[in-house]
Scaffold this active site. Structure first.
Site, PDB file in Angstrom:
ATOM      1  N   ASP A 151      -2.485 -13.868  -9.968  1.00  0.00           N
ATOM      2  CA  ASP A 151      -3.415 -13.545 -11.061  1.00  0.00           C
ATOM      3  C   ASP A 151      -3.694 -14.768 -11.927  1.00  0.00           C
ATOM      4  O   ASP A 151      -4.783 -14.918 -12.465  1.00  0.00           O
ATOM      5  CB  ASP A 151      -2.810 -12.432 -11.930  1.00  0.00           C
ATOM      6  CG  ASP A 151      -2.623 -11.165 -11.111  1.00  0.00           C
ATOM      7  OD1 ASP A 151      -3.635 -10.648 -10.601  1.00  0.00           O
ATOM      8  OD2 ASP A 151      -1.466 -10.745 -10.922  1.00  0.00           O
ATOM      9  N   GLY A 157       1.309  -9.514 -10.014  1.00  0.00           N
ATOM     10  CA  GLY A 157       1.716  -8.158 -10.311  1.00  0.00           C
ATOM     11  C   GLY A 157       0.673  -7.282 -10.961  1.00  0.00           C
ATOM     12  O   GLY A 157       0.929  -6.130 -11.279  1.00  0.00           O
ATOM     13  N   GLU A 165       7.100  -8.279  -3.823  1.00  0.00           N
ATOM     14  CA  GLU A 165       6.530  -9.623  -3.591  1.00  0.00           C
ATOM     15  C   GLU A 165       7.552 -10.687  -3.934  1.00  0.00           C
ATOM     16  O   GLU A 165       7.798 -11.620  -3.168  1.00  0.00           O
ATOM     17  CB  GLU A 165       5.272  -9.821  -4.438  1.00  0.00           C
ATOM     18  CG  GLU A 165       4.082  -9.022  -3.962  1.00  0.00           C
ATOM     19  CD  GLU A 165       2.910  -9.122  -4.902  1.00  0.00           C
ATOM     20  OE1 GLU A 165       3.097  -9.480  -6.080  1.00  0.00           O
ATOM     21  OE2 GLU A 165       1.777  -8.844  -4.457  1.00  0.00           O
TER      22      GLU A 165
END
Ligand code: DER
Length: 234
Positions: free
Chosen positions: A88, A99, A107
């Site tokens: 992100d 996330g 992950e």
């Protein structure tokens, strides 16, 4: 080029790192989806052989199954050759926020045990510092007394003007992760400074499972932009 086309370019570039016989961490999200699709295509074309995938979410598990990618898990493969996943946010030191799709725990488990972790992003994910996008830094917490935990998380970063919000699903109920936990999204108004110290303070809170800062984990970040593709190595 659309953002999705840029994501696809970065994803295909990352798949060039995949060699036959590898055990791969398969990422989650709209960018990683392209990489998993590409791996499936190369397997079908016979250009890749003997690949084993370890998915980072139920969603990626389903996608990989539909593509016929042989799957396994960390119990059978505690060390992986390569993981490919999106992010992100990416800061200048290749530290990540991940996330926002809700898969950060699996992950981090998978990508934490890979010899190489290749991150794929379009240029919009590059930030000057973590939190600079003004978007969420997710923390996975247990559902028990979530308000209590959310408030303790907020107080950790009070000086950075932190707002802590429980993530809700489309039905207005709390979002539940693949692991049966909740997510508190943290929003910072100011730079939170020392990321390692921030990470340690978050993880010390009983009730916290994991957070979305991936520090010193990415070995390579592939950035697709209007002017081309850039490969940044740590
Ligand atoms: O939620 C996640 O961890 C995703 O990998 C996220 O970091 C990137 O998702 P995107 O590729 O859809 O932007």
């Amino acid at each position: 080029l659309t953002q999705d086309e840029l994501k696809k370019i970065a994803a295909y570039k990352a798949v060039e790192f995949v060699e036959s016989g590898m055990v791969l961490g398969l990422g989650t999200g709209s960018t990683a989806k392209h990489a998993v699709d590409r791996i499936g295509e190369l397997l079908r074309l016979g250009k890749l052989k003997n690949i084993v995938g370890v998915p980072t979410s139920k969603k990626t598990h389903e996608q990989a199954l539909s593509l016929g990618i042989p799957l396994s898990d960390l119990d059978s493969h505690p060390v992986l050759d390569l993981a490919i996943d999106g992010a992100d946010e990416v800061d200048p030191n290749l530290n990540l926020v991940k996330g926002r799709g809700g898969s950060l725990l699996r992950e981090k488990m998978v990508e934490g045990v890979c010899k190489k972790f290749v991150v794929i992003v379009d240029e919009s994910k590059l930030v000057s510092h973590i939190g600079a996008s003004g978007l969420a830094m997710p923390v996975e917490i247990i559902p028990f007394c979530w308000k209590f935990t959310a408030e303790r998380l907020r107080m950790l970063f009070e000086d950075s003007g932190c707002v802590a919000k429980l993530r809700l699903g489309s039905n207005g109920e709390p979002f539940v992760t693949d692991n049966g936990n909740y997510i508190v999204d943290l929003y910072f108004k100011k730079d939170i400074g020392d990321l390692k110290a921030a990470s340690d303070s978050i993880l010390r809170l009983a009730g916290v499972v994991e957070h979305g800062m991936f520090l010193d984990m990415a070995t390579t970040v592939i950035v697709a932009g209007e002017l081309g593709v850039e490969v940044k190595n740590r």
